[in-house]
Each structure stands twice: as structure tokens, then as C-alpha cells.
Scaffold this motif. Structure first.
Motif, PDB file in Angstrom:
ATOM      1  N   GLN A   1       0.843  -1.195   0.000  1.00  0.00           N
ATOM      2  CA  GLN A   1       0.000   0.000   0.000  1.00  0.00           C
ATOM      3  C   GLN A   1       0.878   1.246   0.000  1.00  0.00           C
ATOM      4  OE1 GLN A   1      -3.332  -0.150   2.670  1.00  0.00           O
ATOM      5  NE2 GLN A   1      -3.299   2.026   3.046  1.00  0.00           N
ATOM      6  N   ASP A   2       0.542   2.189  -0.858  1.00  0.00           N
ATOM      7  CA  ASP A   2       1.288   3.449  -0.881  1.00  0.00           C
ATOM      8  C   ASP A   2       1.041   4.223   0.405  1.00  0.00           C
ATOM      9  OD1 ASP A   2       2.343   2.958  -3.346  1.00  0.00           O
ATOM     10  OD2 ASP A   2       0.865   4.145  -4.456  1.00  0.00           O
ATOM     11  N   ARG A   3       2.156   4.642   1.028  1.00  0.00           N
ATOM     12  CA  ARG A   3       2.037   5.430   2.260  1.00  0.00           C
ATOM     13  C   ARG A   3       3.069   6.557   2.232  1.00  0.00           C
ATOM     14  NH1 ARG A   3       2.050   0.497   5.105  1.00  0.00           N
ATOM     15  NH2 ARG A   3       3.917   1.070   6.288  1.00  0.00           N
ATOM     16  N   ALA A   4       2.786   7.584   2.987  1.00  0.00           N
ATOM     17  CA  ALA A   4       3.715   8.719   3.102  1.00  0.00           C
ATOM     18  C   ALA A   4       4.813   8.356   4.081  1.00  0.00           C
ATOM     19  CB  ALA A   4       2.970   9.968   3.582  1.00  0.00           C
ATOM     20  N   MET A   5       6.070   8.403   3.640  1.00  0.00           N
ATOM     21  CA  MET A   5       7.210   8.064   4.473  1.00  0.00           C
ATOM     22  C   MET A   5       8.189   9.242   4.502  1.00  0.00           C
ATOM     23  SD  MET A   5       6.373   4.967   5.282  1.00  0.00           S
ATOM     24  CE  MET A   5       7.882   4.407   6.071  1.00  0.00           C
ATOM     25  N   VAL A   6       8.890   9.386   5.618  1.00  0.00           N
ATOM     26  CA  VAL A   6       9.901  10.436   5.742  1.00  0.00           C
ATOM     27  C   VAL A   6      11.258   9.818   5.410  1.00  0.00           C
ATOM     28  CG1 VAL A   6      11.017  12.085   7.267  1.00  0.00           C
ATOM     29  CG2 VAL A   6       8.569  11.625   7.510  1.00  0.00           C
ATOM     30  N   ILE A   7      11.860  10.244   4.316  1.00  0.00           N
ATOM     31  CA  ILE A   7      13.150   9.725   3.867  1.00  0.00           C
ATOM     32  C   ILE A   7      14.062  10.901   3.561  1.00  0.00           C
ATOM     33  CG2 ILE A   7      14.356   8.373   2.109  1.00  0.00           C
ATOM     34  CD1 ILE A   7      11.819   6.730   1.767  1.00  0.00           C
ATOM     35  N   GLY A   8      15.200  10.938   4.259  1.00  0.00           N
ATOM     36  CA  GLY A   8      16.145  12.039   4.055  1.00  0.00           C
ATOM     37  C   GLY A   8      15.548  13.380   4.397  1.00  0.00           C
ATOM     38  N   GLY A   9      14.667  13.414   5.387  1.00  0.00           N
ATOM     39  CA  GLY A   9      14.054  14.668   5.806  1.00  0.00           C
ATOM     40  C   GLY A   9      12.914  15.119   4.933  1.00  0.00           C
ATOM     41  N   GLU A  10      12.537  14.320   3.929  1.00  0.00           N
ATOM     42  CA  GLU A  10      11.443  14.683   3.039  1.00  0.00           C
ATOM     43  C   GLU A  10      10.335  13.638   3.090  1.00  0.00           C
ATOM     44  OE1 GLU A  10      12.934  15.176  -0.862  1.00  0.00           O
ATOM     45  OE2 GLU A  10      14.101  16.997  -0.401  1.00  0.00           O
TER      46      GLU A  10
END
Length: 522
Positions: A469-478
């Protein structure tokens, strides 16, 4: 002299107790007639006679503990039928013997045509027996008859289908001829080596079948405590605890023998008939509700799965730990190479091969997840036989892919596809579903977001997969959108500690998020 020995008792079962002898020295026995019953810590095993003859002596008495292949008794081979059924002049001079022979014929002891019977002359009666059902499987239910009495059958043509705890077994005709008698109707329980039906084979097959259809059915044996069939020890105990008599229970075992499940049914039936004084009165709409309900008997497979899953909960200390996987890299590899992969190997590239490979690497690092408890010992498996849980119309099955740790991606995908087809077609064998060391259950194909599967004993671990499932993740501060999957490991805390379980799941996550680690064995 033929030896009667203890049969294979099942996986990890090495000994049993002789519960009951149904014959005594000097008794005449027929082939496959039940001699005694053994009890293990898991199942009750019946021991049939391997030959026809006379029971010479009993080596292991009731109450004795015996190991696998231990000697139970000896049988002197001979024509058991001659002792009870004298022929010709002797039968004419001895009316008692003649009447005894007639009784034997009426009881079905005579399996070939009677002398002087013009209707069946030239026909040979062939017994249709229950085939070997698999290791530790002693009985089955007759699910479907594809032929009826009087039908012509070809050799190896399918006669009926049996349903066991694990698989469906087809029974072919042992010879060409006509079906003259069905001894086990649909829904009845039969034991391994028991007789299902009789075929008339040969030139007189048609006449024999006609004569059989015209013959009156033998009178049913009188029920009650006067029967000479020994009830199962477990049934005796259950009847004593319930305070009921053998005559009040209808036996489903061989020759009307009362089994433990028969007692349970009788107790349940009695309870349903008894007035429920403490229960609240039914609502007026209850009768209408009943008319809209449908009662369907559970298949043996579903009954067994229910029992095994509950046993796993009662026995193992089951815990579940969760993690999540970013599937970006796996999906990118799959989208890039799936066409070339299918063109070269003739099979589609799925996600299961990635998860299987990742689990195999993690199992080598955390070997206790690939182990099992046997009494006071822990057995570590230096191989991976991967169980892949699959839902079928008849219930959940777990076919096993052997030595999956030695397979390529293409080999894994082909093996999973083949097992999936066999599962859907009901063609899985006992060998296909035994010996697994670890299991993967993919609930994501049904839309599950998170799952905590139950162990498949005696295994100590099972991986649960959920939907992507597509989810909003924080990667590299974004904040970015990534295809994420929750994964879980249910494990037996008696053998696997929390550190090992979490480390296993982290290793699986690392190898899926960076599949290059699989190539470099990191």
C-alpha cells in the motif's frame, strides 16, 4: 509363520501402548481384520492382520509399551475359510457345519462365487479396498461415489473419492467388471485397508451383478450391549465420563465399533434435546431464523486444521513481532526484468521468490527459527523445506517446497506455481504437505493490511505477508510516497527469544529493501 509388527506411528512418534487385543491365541483371522489397537500420545492406531490364518501367540500384551517395528504377535498362515465352511460331503453330513458356512456366506466372508450358482458362474468377486492413506493417517471419509451398483467399470476407472485430514484420495477400480456391492456409503468413515465395495470381474460379471441387486440385504446386527465388537478404549473412557452405555451410542467404526467421536456426537445430541432451564427464552423470530439457516458438515480437512491450530495455541508460546518493508527496489527489479524472465524461464516473476530467498538467508543467520522442539531436545534443520500456505475451496493447505535454499529464483517460482495448481485441483499428496521447516503465509493477496498467522506445528516460525500500500514516508528529511508492506513473524517463544525474532525480521527487511544483499549473501 507371519510376524505382526508395530506400524509407522507418525512423525516424531517412536512408541505406543498396546491398548486392546480383539483376538486371542487360536482365533482364526482374515486378511486386514483388526487384531489390536495401539495408543500413542497423539493418535490411536489399529493394527490389521497382514495375512489370513490363525493367531499363534501374542508377544506384546495389553498395557505393554512397544516401539516402531516391534513384534506384536505371530500368525500361522492357512485357509481360514476352510475351518468354518466345510464343503461337499462333509458339509452334507454335518448340518451344523453347513449352516455355519451359510452364515459365513451371508455375512460376506465368501469373496468368490458360490459353487453351483449358475448366475455367477465364471465371475470373480474382486474387493475394492481403501488404499494407503499416508503416514499417520488411519481413516478417511467417503466423500463421493462416481459409480452405483450395477454400473460397468473399466480397470483403473475412478470409483470413488475419499477425504482424509489432509488430502483427497481417488480410488480406482482394481479390475474391469461390474460394481456389485457398495459397503461404505457416502459420508461413512473407513479405515486404512478396509473394504469399500465389491466388483464382479469375468465372463459372469453381468449375471453376478444382477443377482446381487436382486438379493435381499442382510439383516442388520442387533444393537445394544450384546454386541461382540470391542469398543475403542478412548470411547469407553468417554462413555464412562459421560455416564452413558455402549448400547446408547451408534458406532461408526468397523463392524459397528463405537469410536470416541461417536460418543461426542451422542452427548451433543442428548444435550440438544434436554430442556435448557437456565437459558433465556428464544425470541419470537427464532423459528423464522432457523428456517433461513443452513447447516453444513465441516470437511475433514477443515476439522483437522481447526484442531491443529488450536493445539498449536495450547502448546506453543506464540508471540508475533512486526516490521515494515519498502518494496520500491523489489518492484523496480520485477518491472524491469519480468518480461525477459518469463521469456527465458517460462514462468512469471512474482514477489514470493524474493521473500523466500530473503527468509532462507535469515534462517541461516538465526537457525532457531528453522528448528523444532522434540520433547526435551531442540532439532536444528540444516536445510529449508519451505511451506507455502494456500487457500483452496476445501480449506487451508500448506504444500512444502523441499530444499528451497538451493533453488534459483526461477526454480522457486516454478515450484510455487506447480504446488498452487495441485492445491486448486485437489491433487496434493501426503508427501507434498509433510516435512516443512518454516512457512510463509501471504494474506496480502486477499487484501489484509496486517496479519499475525498461527504456527504450523511442529515448526517454530511463520512469516506473514500483507498487502502493498502506498504510504507517506519520511526519507532524508522529506515526505515521499513509497509502496510499503507490513510483515510479521509469529514464533514459539519456548525456543526463539525476542532478540532472535526481531533480528530475523530485520534481516528479511534489509534484503528486500536492498536485493543486492541477496546476490552477495550479506
Amino acid at each position: 509363520m507371519t510376524e505382526v509388527r508395530v506400524p509407522t506411528l507418525g512423525e516424531s512418534v517412536t512408541e505406543a501402548t498396546v491398548a486392546t487385543w480383539f483376538k486371542k491365541p487360536g482365533d482364526i483371522v482374515a486378511v486386514d481384520e483388526m487384531l489390536c489397537e495401539l495408543e500413542t500420545d497423539k493418535v490411536t492406531v489399529e493394527v490389521p492382520s497382514p495375512v489370513a490364518g490363525t493367531l499363534s501367540d501374542i508377544v506384546a500384551a495389553e498395557g505393554d509399551t512397544v516401539g516402531v517395528d516391534a513384534l506384536l504377535a505371530n500368525i500361522s498362515e492357512g485357509d481360514a475359510g476352510n475351518a468354518d465352511a466345510p464343503k461337499g460331503k462333509e458339509a452334507a453330513e454335518d448340518p451344523d457345519a453347513a449352516s455355519g458356512a451359510a452364515r459365513n456366506a451371508a455375512d460376506g466372508d465368501v469373496t468368490t462365487e458360490k459353487e453351483g450358482d449358475d448366475k455367477s458362474e465364471g465371475a470373480t468377486i474382486v474387493d475394492v479396498m481403501v488404499p494407503t492413506l499416508g503416514e499417520s493417517v488411519t481413516e478417511a471419509t467417503v466423500s463421493t461415489w462416481f459409480k452405483k451398483v450395477g454400473d460397468s467399470v473399466a480397470q483403473d476407472e475412478m470409483l470413488c473419492e475419499l477425504e482424509t485430514d489432509k488430502v483427497s484420495v481417488e480410488v480406482p477400480a482394481p479390475a474391469a467388471g461390474k460394481l456389485t456391492k457398495i459397503l461404505a456409503e457416502e459420508g461413512s468413515t473407513v479405515e486404512a485397508g478396509g473394504k469399500l465395495a465389491e466388483l464382479a470381474s469375468g465372463d459372469g460379471a453381468a449375471a453376478a451383478a444382477t443377482a446381487q441387486e436382486a438379493a435381499p440385504a442382510p439383516a442388520a446386527a442387533p444393537s445394544g450391549s450384546g454386541k461382540d465388537v470391542e469398543d475403542a478404549p478412548s470411547a469407553k473412557k468417554a462413555m464412562a465420563e459421560a455416564g452413558i452405555k455402549s448400547g446408547d451410542v451408534e458406532g461408526s467404526g468397523r463392524d459397528g465399533r463405537v469410536m470416541k467421536e461417536d460418543v461426542a456426537k451422542a452427548v451433543a445430541a442428548a444435550s440438544s434435546k434436554a430442556p435448557e432451564a437456565s437459558a433465556a427464552p428464544r425470541a419470537p423470530s427464532a423459528p423464522d431464523d432457523e428456517s433461513r439457516e443452513e447447516r453444513v458438515r465441516m470437511t475433514r480437512l477443515k476439522q483437522t486444521m481447526a484442531r491443529r491450530l488450536k493445539e498449536a495455541q495450547n502448546t506453543a508460546a506464540i508471540l508475533t513481532t512486526f516490521n515494515e518493508v519498502d518494496m520500491t527496489e523489489v518492484m523496480e527489479i520485477r518491472n524491469t526484468y519480468k518480461a525477459d524472465f518469463e521469456k527465458k524461464h517460462g514462468v512469471r516473476m512474482g514477489f514470493m521468490s524474493f521473500f523466500t530467498k530473503a527468509c532462507c538467508h535469515a534462517l541461516k543467520e538465526i537457525p532457531e527459527v528453522n528448528a523444532e522442539i522434540d520433547g526435551t531436545d531442540v532439532i536444528y534443520k540444516n536445510y529449508v523445506h519451505m511451506g507455502v500456505a494456500a487457500g483452496t475451496p476445501t480449506g487451508l493447505v500448506v504444500p512444502v517446497i523441499r530444499d528451497v535454499d538451493t533453488m534459483s529464483f526461477a526454480g522457486i517460482e516454478k515450484a510455487i506455481g506447480e504446488m498452487g495448481r495441485k492445491a486448486r485441483d485437489g491433487k496434493l499428496t501426503m508427501a507434498d504437505m509433510t516435512g516443512g521447516t518454516f512457512t510463509i503465509s501471504n494474506g496480502g493477496v486477499y487484501g489484509s493490511l496486517m496479519t499475525a498467522p498461527i504456527l504450523n506445528p511442529p515448526q517454530s516460525g511463520i512469516l506473514g505477508m500483507a498487502k502493498i500500500q502506498d504510504r507517506a514516508m519520511v526519507i532524508g528529511g522529506e515526505i515521499v510516497i513509497r509502496p510499503m508492506m507490513y510483515i510479521s513473524l509469529s514464533y514459539d517463544h519456548r525456543i526463539i527469544d525476542g532478540k532472535g525474532a526481531v533480528t530475523f525480521l530485520v534481516r528479511v527487511k534489509e534484503m528486500l529493501e536492498d536485493p543486492r544483499r541477496l546476490l552477495m549473501d550479506l
